[in-house]
Design a protein around this motif. Structure first.
Motif, PDB file in Angstrom:
ATOM      1  N   ALA A  41       0.862  -1.183   0.000  1.00 25.34           N
ATOM      2  CA  ALA A  41       0.000   0.000   0.000  1.00 25.34           C
ATOM      3  C   ALA A  41       0.900   1.235   0.000  1.00 25.34           C
ATOM      4  N   LEU A  42       0.781   2.039  -1.041  1.00 25.79           N
ATOM      5  CA  LEU A  42       1.565   3.273  -1.173  1.00 25.79           C
ATOM      6  C   LEU A  42       0.686   4.441  -0.745  1.00 25.79           C
ATOM      7  N   SER A  43       1.164   5.191   0.235  1.00 19.68           N
ATOM      8  CA  SER A  43       0.345   6.242   0.845  1.00 19.68           C
ATOM      9  C   SER A  43       0.589   7.595   0.203  1.00 19.68           C
ATOM     10  N   MET A  44      -0.438   8.427   0.255  1.00 19.06           N
ATOM     11  CA  MET A  44      -0.319   9.853  -0.028  1.00 19.06           C
ATOM     12  C   MET A  44      -0.712  10.560   1.260  1.00 19.06           C
ATOM     13  N   LEU A  74      -4.701   4.658   8.464  1.00 17.83           N
ATOM     14  CA  LEU A  74      -4.251   3.297   8.749  1.00 17.83           C
ATOM     15  C   LEU A  74      -5.427   2.333   8.887  1.00 17.83           C
ATOM     16  N   ASN A  75      -6.531   2.796   9.453  1.00 11.43           N
ATOM     17  CA  ASN A  75      -7.720   1.941   9.557  1.00 11.43           C
ATOM     18  C   ASN A  75      -8.259   1.582   8.171  1.00 11.43           C
ATOM     19  N   SER A  76      -8.231   2.542   7.259  1.00 10.94           N
ATOM     20  CA  SER A  76      -8.721   2.258   5.907  1.00 10.94           C
ATOM     21  C   SER A  76      -7.814   1.245   5.207  1.00 10.94           C
ATOM     22  N   VAL A  77      -6.502   1.281   5.498  1.00 14.50           N
ATOM     23  CA  VAL A  77      -5.591   0.281   4.932  1.00 14.50           C
ATOM     24  C   VAL A  77      -5.912  -1.098   5.510  1.00 14.50           C
ATOM     25  N   ARG A 104       1.094  -2.243  15.949  1.00 20.19           N
ATOM     26  CA  ARG A 104       0.246  -3.288  16.548  1.00 20.19           C
ATOM     27  C   ARG A 104      -1.116  -3.348  15.865  1.00 20.19           C
ATOM     28  N   GLY A 105      -1.684  -2.171  15.590  1.00 23.12           N
ATOM     29  CA  GLY A 105      -2.991  -2.144  14.939  1.00 23.12           C
ATOM     30  C   GLY A 105      -2.958  -2.778  13.561  1.00 23.12           C
ATOM     31  N   LEU A 106      -1.924  -2.473  12.772  1.00 23.76           N
ATOM     32  CA  LEU A 106      -1.811  -3.049  11.431  1.00 23.76           C
ATOM     33  C   LEU A 106      -1.471  -4.537  11.493  1.00 23.76           C
ATOM     34  N   PHE A 275      -4.443   6.045  -0.173  1.00 23.96           N
ATOM     35  CA  PHE A 275      -3.440   5.055  -0.543  1.00 23.96           C
ATOM     36  C   PHE A 275      -3.967   4.240  -1.723  1.00 23.96           C
ATOM     37  N   VAL A 276      -3.041   3.556  -2.395  1.00 20.12           N
ATOM     38  CA  VAL A 276      -3.381   2.621  -3.458  1.00 20.12           C
ATOM     39  C   VAL A 276      -2.477   1.398  -3.294  1.00 20.12           C
ATOM     40  N   VAL A 277      -3.024   0.215  -3.539  1.00 26.41           N
ATOM     41  CA  VAL A 277      -2.286  -1.037  -3.376  1.00 26.41           C
ATOM     42  C   VAL A 277      -1.743  -1.500  -4.717  1.00 26.41           C
ATOM     43  N   GLY A 278      -0.464  -1.872  -4.736  1.00 28.44           N
ATOM     44  CA  GLY A 278       0.172  -2.428  -5.919  1.00 28.44           C
ATOM     45  C   GLY A 278       0.824  -3.766  -5.610  1.00 28.44           C
TER      46      GLY A 278
END
Length: 334
Positions: A41-44, A74-77, A104-106, A275-278
């Motif tokens: 996941a690449l964040s903006m 982070l919750n959305s990821v 820990r959350g992730l 973010f977008v996942v690649g």
């Protein structure tokens, strides 16, 4: 001693360091399972000069508003349907004291966090600029292993930020050439922003990694655009960079044969953090690296779709023997 008295035995940490002359040092973090790809996941994420200056002075911005904004991202990821294996955040992205909570959350969603950490004091007039990675572990009741790596020298804009505060970069962990992190079967290296411009670092990593992960705070987009695109081809690896949202050009670049497939992800702009996942298909990349470049084909043309999937290997490219495929599953141990 306490663990031994309670359990009756000591369990070795699932982390090993391998050093071999002429090869990059490898930090091997053991996990279970057999994989041939990972999702990143690449964040903006927006970062500010005011927050960076406050952290360098030793008074980081720990406001509830900032904390909630980061938690929301982070919750959305963690809840994303295509759940990633890693989340990459920019340089100087979060205060050090929030890292463990976020990691820990992730981890509860099986996600490893790789992020730049705001300046932390070191000595009277020094600070450190580090990237921390919470790398998922399996078993032993341990959630993750935290890998830390220092930026060795400041970029010019970072010097301009620190000098008025009477500060300078003073790394805690000094290194001459960047190590390789082997997390399970995925081999990657970390560089912080301007370290990508060091040709010795890139040459040292050539053939030894599946991907290069780069937390950034960079406004020289055109220079780095050329660097990323050329590095993906001469390193012949995936390049993932996460830049601050204010400047953009967060991207995942692959050494693919088809030009339209090379930017797996490329992001710029926006009025909110996202973010977008690649996908990093390192198994296919290793198979390509391990194939015989001298094998005959029809009139010099590639003999299979697999061979056409990546650009030809650059002149002088040599795969690290620890990455070579010889019919075994991807990711031989070092």
């Amino acid at each position: 001693k306490i663990l031994k008295s309670v359990r009756g035995a000591i369990v070795d940490p699932p982390v090993h360091v391998y050093r071999q002359s002429g090869q990059p040092t490898v930090v091997h973090v053991v996990t279970n399972g057999s994989r041939n790809h990972v999702r990143v996941a690449l964040s903006m994420l927006d970062t500010t000069v005011a927050d960076a200056q406050a952290a360098a002075r030793g008074a980081p911005n720990l406001s509830l508003e900032r904390l909630n904004n980061l938690r929301k991202l982070l919750n959305s990821v963690a809840l994303h349907v295509d759940r990633p294996d890693y989340l990459l955040l920019p340089e100087l992205a979060i205060p050090s004291r929030w890292f463990l909570e976020f990691a820990r959350g992730l981890r509860r969603s099986g996600i490893s966090l790789v992020t730049g950490i705001e300046h932390q004091p070191r000595g009277r007039h020094g600070v450190v600029n580090q990237v921390w990675a919470s790398l998922r572990l399996d078993g032993l009741g341990l959630p993750f292993f935290v890998y830390r790596q220092d930026k060795q020298r400041p970029a010019r804009p970072e010097m301009d930020l620190l000098q008025p505060l009477g500060k300078g970069l003073n790394p805690s962990f000094k290194w001459r050439l960047p190590p390789v992190v082997c997390h399970g079967e995925f081999r990657f290296a970390l560089l912080i922003c301007s370290e990508l411009t060091n040709i010795n670092y890139r040459s040292h990593l050539r053939g030894a990694i599946d991907a290069l992960l780069i937390p950034e705070w960079n406004q020289d987009l055109h220079s780095f655009e050329a660097l990323v695109e050329s590095s993906a081809l001469d390193l012949h690896s995936y390049i993932a960079q996460a830049n601050t949202r204010g400047f953009g050009d967060t991207r995942l670049r692959a050494p693919r044969s088809n030009e339209w497939e090379r930017d797996v992800v490329r992001l710029k702009g926006g009025s909110h953090d996202y973010f977008v996942v690649g996908k990093i298909d390192f198994g296919a990349l290793r198979k390509f690296h391990s194939s015989d470049p001298e094998a005959p084909s029809n009139n010099g043309a590639p003999s299979s779709a697999r061979e056409r999937s990546f650009k030809p290997l650059p002149d002088g490219f040599k795969i690290d023997p620890r990455r070579r495929q010889r019919g075994e599953p991807a990711g031989d141990l070092p």
